[in-house]
Design a protein around this motif. Structure first.
Motif, PDB file in Angstrom:
ATOM      1  N   ASN A 129       0.912  -1.033  -0.075  1.00 47.20           N
ATOM      2  CA  ASN A 129       0.287  -0.092   0.014  1.00 47.20           C
ATOM      3  C   ASN A 129       0.797   1.365   0.117  1.00 47.20           C
ATOM      4  N   GLU A 130       2.104   1.292   0.820  1.00 54.68           N
ATOM      5  CA  GLU A 130       2.743   2.354   0.774  1.00 54.68           C
ATOM      6  C   GLU A 130       3.484   2.732  -0.722  1.00 54.68           C
ATOM      7  N   ILE A 131       3.850   1.694  -1.269  1.00 52.49           N
ATOM      8  CA  ILE A 131       4.549   1.774  -2.466  1.00 52.49           C
ATOM      9  C   ILE A 131       3.344   2.209  -3.448  1.00 52.49           C
ATOM     10  N   LYS A 132       2.312   1.748  -3.549  1.00 53.42           N
ATOM     11  CA  LYS A 132       0.957   2.684  -4.445  1.00 53.42           C
ATOM     12  C   LYS A 132       1.023   3.937  -3.959  1.00 53.42           C
ATOM     13  N   GLU A 133       0.895   4.490  -2.888  1.00 54.91           N
ATOM     14  CA  GLU A 133       0.701   5.669  -2.079  1.00 54.91           C
ATOM     15  C   GLU A 133       1.899   6.576  -2.820  1.00 54.91           C
ATOM     16  N   LEU A 134       3.086   6.138  -2.519  1.00 52.57           N
ATOM     17  CA  LEU A 134       4.107   6.688  -2.955  1.00 52.57           C
ATOM     18  C   LEU A 134       4.209   7.185  -4.617  1.00 52.57           C
ATOM     19  N   PHE A 135       4.181   6.238  -5.353  1.00 53.34           N
ATOM     20  CA  PHE A 135       4.157   6.482  -6.907  1.00 53.34           C
ATOM     21  C   PHE A 135       2.693   7.112  -7.366  1.00 53.34           C
TER      22      PHE A 135
ATOM     23  N   ALA B  23       2.254  -5.167  -7.446  1.00 49.37           N
ATOM     24  CA  ALA B  23       2.502  -6.746  -7.019  1.00 49.37           C
ATOM     25  C   ALA B  23       3.843  -6.783  -6.168  1.00 49.37           C
ATOM     26  N   LEU B  24       3.518  -7.029  -4.938  1.00 51.69           N
ATOM     27  CA  LEU B  24       4.916  -7.418  -3.934  1.00 51.69           C
ATOM     28  C   LEU B  24       5.056  -9.002  -4.043  1.00 51.69           C
ATOM     29  N   HIS B  25       6.541  -9.071  -3.943  1.00 53.20           N
ATOM     30  CA  HIS B  25       6.985 -10.510  -4.331  1.00 53.20           C
ATOM     31  C   HIS B  25       7.402 -10.964  -2.752  1.00 53.20           C
TER      32      HIS B  25
ATOM     33  N   MET C 232      10.819  -6.862  -3.036  1.00 52.11           N
ATOM     34  CA  MET C 232      10.792  -6.247  -4.274  1.00 52.11           C
ATOM     35  C   MET C 232       9.230  -6.103  -4.665  1.00 52.11           C
ATOM     36  N   ALA C 233       9.201  -5.354  -5.675  1.00 55.02           N
ATOM     37  CA  ALA C 233       7.553  -5.206  -5.948  1.00 55.02           C
ATOM     38  C   ALA C 233       7.692  -4.782  -7.730  1.00 55.02           C
TER      39      ALA C 233
END
Length: 144
Positions: free
Chosen positions: A1-7, A18-20, A30-31
């Motif tokens: 969720n943090e990755i999505k919010e950042l980008f 997609a998180l790995h 990795m994502a």
């Protein structure tokens, strides 16, 4: 969720995140992030590649041009450096190369220790006589 919010907040809209995870359910760190616009992916690489996360780890952002093909982690055999090539015999008429010099040994700190001379029975007897002659109370009492 943090990755999505950042980008989404800094780059642009996403198509997929997609998180790995490994076989134990632990994150591999990795994502795969798929942007709706190709230009946004280029912007993400420019803006975030090699940036520090928590001041310790560098973020690695790669651009993958083929849809559905995420970057693969190289295997250990791919990451190990090749062995040094074996020395080959010189061609006819060529001189042999001088042997490579050995690396100097690690420098030790302090002066080298002198080897102690082996202690003889006579030396031990002399030390015991000196000790008892000095009047130590434990030396005067016989062992029980």
């Amino acid at each position: 969720n943090e990755i999505k919010e950042l980008f989404v907040s800094t780059i642009g809209p996403l198509r997929e995140v997609a998180l790995h995870f490994d076989s134990h359910g632990k994150s591999k760190g990795m994502a795969t992030v798929v942007f709706q616009k190709a230009g946004d992916a280029t912007k993400a690489v420019t803006q975030y590649n090699n940036r520090l996360i928590d001041g310790t780890r560098r973020m690695k952002v790669e651009l993958v041009l083929e849809a559905g093909k995420a970057p693969t982690i190289p295997t250990l055999s791919q990451r190990v450096a090749p062995a040094k090539a074996a020395a080959t015999a010189p061609a006819e008429g060529q001189a042999k190369a001088a042997p490579a010099k050995k690396k100097s040994q690690k420098r030790r700190r302090g002066a080298p220790r002198a080897k102690a001379a082996p202690v003889t029975v006579a030396d031990l007897d002399a030390q015991m006589e000196d000790y008892t002659a000095a009047g130590h109370p434990a030396a005067a009492a016989p062992a029980a």
